[in-house]
Design a protein around this motif. Structure first.
Motif, short mmCIF file in Angstrom:
data_model
loop_
_atom_site.label_atom_id
_atom_site.label_comp_id
_atom_site.label_asym_id
_atom_site.label_seq_id
_atom_site.Cartn_x
_atom_site.Cartn_y
_atom_site.Cartn_z
N PRO A 1 3.94 -1.09 3.57
CA PRO A 1 4.00 0.17 2.81
C PRO A 1 5.11 0.13 1.77
O PRO A 1 6.25 -0.26 2.07
N THR B 1 0.82 -1.21 0.00
CA THR B 1 0.00 0.00 0.00
C THR B 1 0.85 1.25 0.00
O THR B 1 2.06 1.22 0.30
N ASN B 2 0.21 2.36 -0.32
CA ASN B 2 0.90 3.65 -0.18
C ASN B 2 0.76 4.15 1.26
O ASN B 2 0.03 3.56 2.07
N ASP B 3 1.43 5.23 1.58
CA ASP B 3 1.44 5.73 2.96
C ASP B 3 0.06 6.19 3.41
O ASP B 3 -0.26 6.12 4.60
N GLY C 1 0.64 2.55 -9.36
CA GLY C 1 1.07 3.37 -8.24
C GLY C 1 0.05 4.39 -7.80
O GLY C 1 0.05 4.83 -6.65
N THR C 2 -0.84 4.79 -8.69
CA THR C 2 -1.88 5.77 -8.36
C THR C 2 -3.08 5.53 -9.25
O THR C 2 -3.05 4.67 -10.14
N SER D 1 6.66 2.54 0.52
CA SER D 1 7.69 3.54 0.81
C SER D 1 8.80 3.02 1.70
O SER D 1 9.86 3.64 1.80
#
Length: 658
Positions: free
Chosen positions: A404, A383-385, A432-433, A406
């Protein structure tokens, strides 16, 4: 915006079914020139000879069949002449009659202005407004005009600067009070008053006027008798205004949905810009319900439950698996209860995930996680932050061992290897988005590096509809259908010789092609109807009502709409406020749609719709020459509720009122 030549002017006039009506009484000195000049602009002329005693009949006979003549022996007055002319025009199939006086004071070269005003203001009564400031007009005529303007305002509540002009365009389907019309020239004022009472839109356009020297004028105005008659008429009309006019105007406003006609901008705009979809009460209720439902289960049930679950006893493998099964259950529980949405799972290869795999999926919405999590308990998400630190469900993410991105490859790779050995599959969104329009963005190489490092098969998944149901830049639910398609597993060594960049490009193409196939199956007229309605919601009662009516009526023509992909260029005539054209363009994304509309108000509504697709072009066109040639289009669709024309291979008539 102008016509190209006389043929274009005549063809346009006939398309709108317009004729020119000339009432005449003893104007033989100017009549021939007036008719000759009018014939330079139209071939549809009706002359009413109101019992002339001069050479009028001989002049009319000299024009032969180029004009239509209504003739009677005794003079009956202009009111009777107009009624006779209107009746003849209706018999001949005309829908508008432009009246012009035969005394030469009106300029026939203003006729194109009337034709354009008729086209741009359907069903309106068009009044020519004279500039009387620089003409030689006697005091009696000037007083009569001001006198008439004043009483018209008293009787209707509307201001007109020139109620005495005879240069007008009457919508023949919207004439009112003909049976009550007086016989003399004050009938023109009555027509205005009756039209206003019954909600007919009255438009003024500037015209030129010529008054010959006082000594050369032919006037049938009798000051004493005519002012007395006008005064009596205005007294009667004022009484009728109270008893009939005011109630009729109120009823007309309700019937024609003119009240609540303004756009409710708090629901349609945000920070001065129009929203792609208006905030309707339905969306608001669904969103509040969905949010409260989600918050209740995530914060007050599952999060504290997870805390207690892991706080007591040892965190064994079976305990962690049970937690993942609970996650799958709650995801299923939420997914089937998305308000206003239906979720469909397609698994043609019967993938079971018994063998761990790297799952790659396009990213569309905040709802992607619960949709995917409901397919299998043993899934781990990168997942993203924003997700990792989410206030509502961040703790659940941590308990579920999601990681995460990141944190970096060096940190997460050992954890992923351990998870793989425990039988878990890894889910990655390689874009990514999320894209705002749900298109498939460029894939990053990191996912495919993981597949190599972990020696995992790749299972592509395709999500459709989640980004439409809950868009990236909108936090309110729409109506929709969400589809998750699980594609066949790809062996870990099948593309091992390809560079990571080439693998990313290859799998993006695979998912993009599959997404395109889902789009063809799912994105039909019915799929987009709710979005079209959202775009017109709260833009005025009449606008919303027209949109709803067309969307409902157009269901019988869904096959035509859904089969338009083979046409590269499509022309839509009489597109109205643009509802049908918008629906057609959304379904047929690869077709260029050109929607032509003559009404200026309808065109403004259409072109100010938010987020018009790039393949849809609204065009304001009045003259035939502006409609472009049918030869330049693969298909022409004509919206005409009264049309009895038969469709052909490249022209379709749809009985829809736009």
């Amino acid at each position: 915006m102008t016509y190209t030549d006389k043929d274009d002017l005549i063809a346009t006039s006939r398309r709108y079914k317009i004729c020119v009506l000339i009432p005449t009484y003893n104007n033989a000195g100017t009549l021939r020139d007036v008719i000759t000049d009018v014939l330079n602009y139209t071939s549809d002329v009706i002359v009413v000879n109101d019992g002339s005693t001069d050479s009028t009949r001989q002049i009319l006979q000299s024009f032969g069949e180029t004009i239509t003549v209504v003739d009677y022996k005794n003079n009956k007055g202009k009111g009777t002449a107009l009624k006779s002319g209107f009746k003849r025009a209706i018999e001949l199939g005309y829908e508008y009659a432009i009246t012009i006086d035969s005394d030469g004071q009106h300029y026939p070269d203003d006729l194109p202005k009337f034709i354009q005003a008729i086209a741009e203001n359907e069903g309106s009564l068009i009044v020519g407004e004279r500039d009387l400031s620089n003409v030689d007009i006697n005091g009696k005529s000037s007083f009569a005009n001001k006198f008439s303007n004043f009483w018209f305002c008293v009787q209707t509540g509307r201001n007109l600067k020139d109620t005495q002009t005879g240069y007008r365009a009457y919508p023949l389907k919207h004439l009112h009070g003909l049976s009550l019309l007086t016989s003399r020239y004050e009938a023109e004022l009555e027509l205005l008053v009756f039209a206003s009472w019954n909600g007919v839109n009255i438009i003024s356009i500037p015209i030129r006027v010529y008054y010959p020297p006082q000594s050369e004028r032919v006037s049938h105005f009798k000051p004493g008798l005519d002012f007395t008659r006008i005064s009596i008429l205005n007294t009667i009309l004022c009484g009728m205004a109270l008893l009939y006019g005011v109630p009729a105007r109120i009823w007309s406003s309700i019937k024609n949905k003119r009240i609540f006609s303004m756009e409710f901008r708090p629901f349609t705009c945000k920070k001065g810009e129009k929203k792609e979809a208006a905030t309707t009460l339905g969306r608001l209720v669904r969103s509040l319900y969905g949010l409260s439902y989600f918050v209740f289960w995530s914060m007050f049930v599952f999060t504290p439950g997870a805390y207690l679950y892991f706080w007591f006893g040892k965190n064994t493998e079976n305990k962690k698996l049970r937690f993942h099964k609970m996650l799958q259950w709650i995801s299923n529980f939420l997914t089937v209860r998305f308000p206003g949405a239906k979720t469909i799972y397609e698994n043609p290869s019967n993938e079971t995930f018994d063998k761990p795999a790297l799952i790659i999926c396009n990213h569309q919405s905040h709802l992607d996680l619960p949709v995917l999590m409901s397919t299998n308990p043993k899934l781990i998400f990168l997942t993203n932050d924003w997700v990792w630190n989410n206030f509502f469900y961040g703790k659940i993410i941590h308990y579920a061992e999601f990681l995460p991105v990141s944190a970096g490859m060096d940190v997460i790779l050992p954890h992923l290897k351990s998870l793989k050995e425990r039988g878990y599959s890894i889910v990655v969104f390689p874009e990514g988005t999320r894209s705002a329009d749900c298109s498939i963005l460029r894939f990053h190489q990191g996912a495919f590096l993981l597949a190599q490092e972990l020696k995992m098969d790749i299972v592509p998944m395709v999500l459709h509809g989640a980004g439409y149901y809950l868009p990236k830049k909108d936090f309110m639910f729409r109506k929709g259908e969400i589809t998750l398609r699980i594609m066949p597993r790809v062996s870990s060594d099948k593309y091992i010789d390809l560079a990571l960049r080439e693998q990313a490009s290859l799998f993006r193409k695979i998912i993009k092609n599959e997404y395109s196939e889902i789009v063809k199956r799912k994105e039909t007229a019915e799929y987009f109807r709710s979005l079209v309605l959202y775009k017109y919601a709260y833009r005025g009662w009449a606008t919303v009502s027209r949109c709803k009516h067309l969307l409902n009526e157009s269901r019988q023509f869904d096959e035509i709409i859904n089969s338009g992909a083979n046409h590269k260029r499509v022309r839509i005539l009489n597109s109205g406020i643009g509802t049908f054209a918008l629906l057609y363009a959304l379904v047929n994304k690869h077709s260029e749609i050109y929607a032509f509309e003559n009404s200026s108000s309808d065109y403004r509504i259409a072109e100010t719709t938010a987020n018009i697709p790039t393949n849809l072009h609204y065009i304001h066109a009045v003259w035939n020459s502006e409609l472009d040639s049918a030869e330049n289009f693969d298909l022409t669709i004509i919206l005409d509720s009264d049309s009895k024309n038969q469709s052909s291979n490249n022209t379709i008539y749809l009985p829809l009122k736009s």
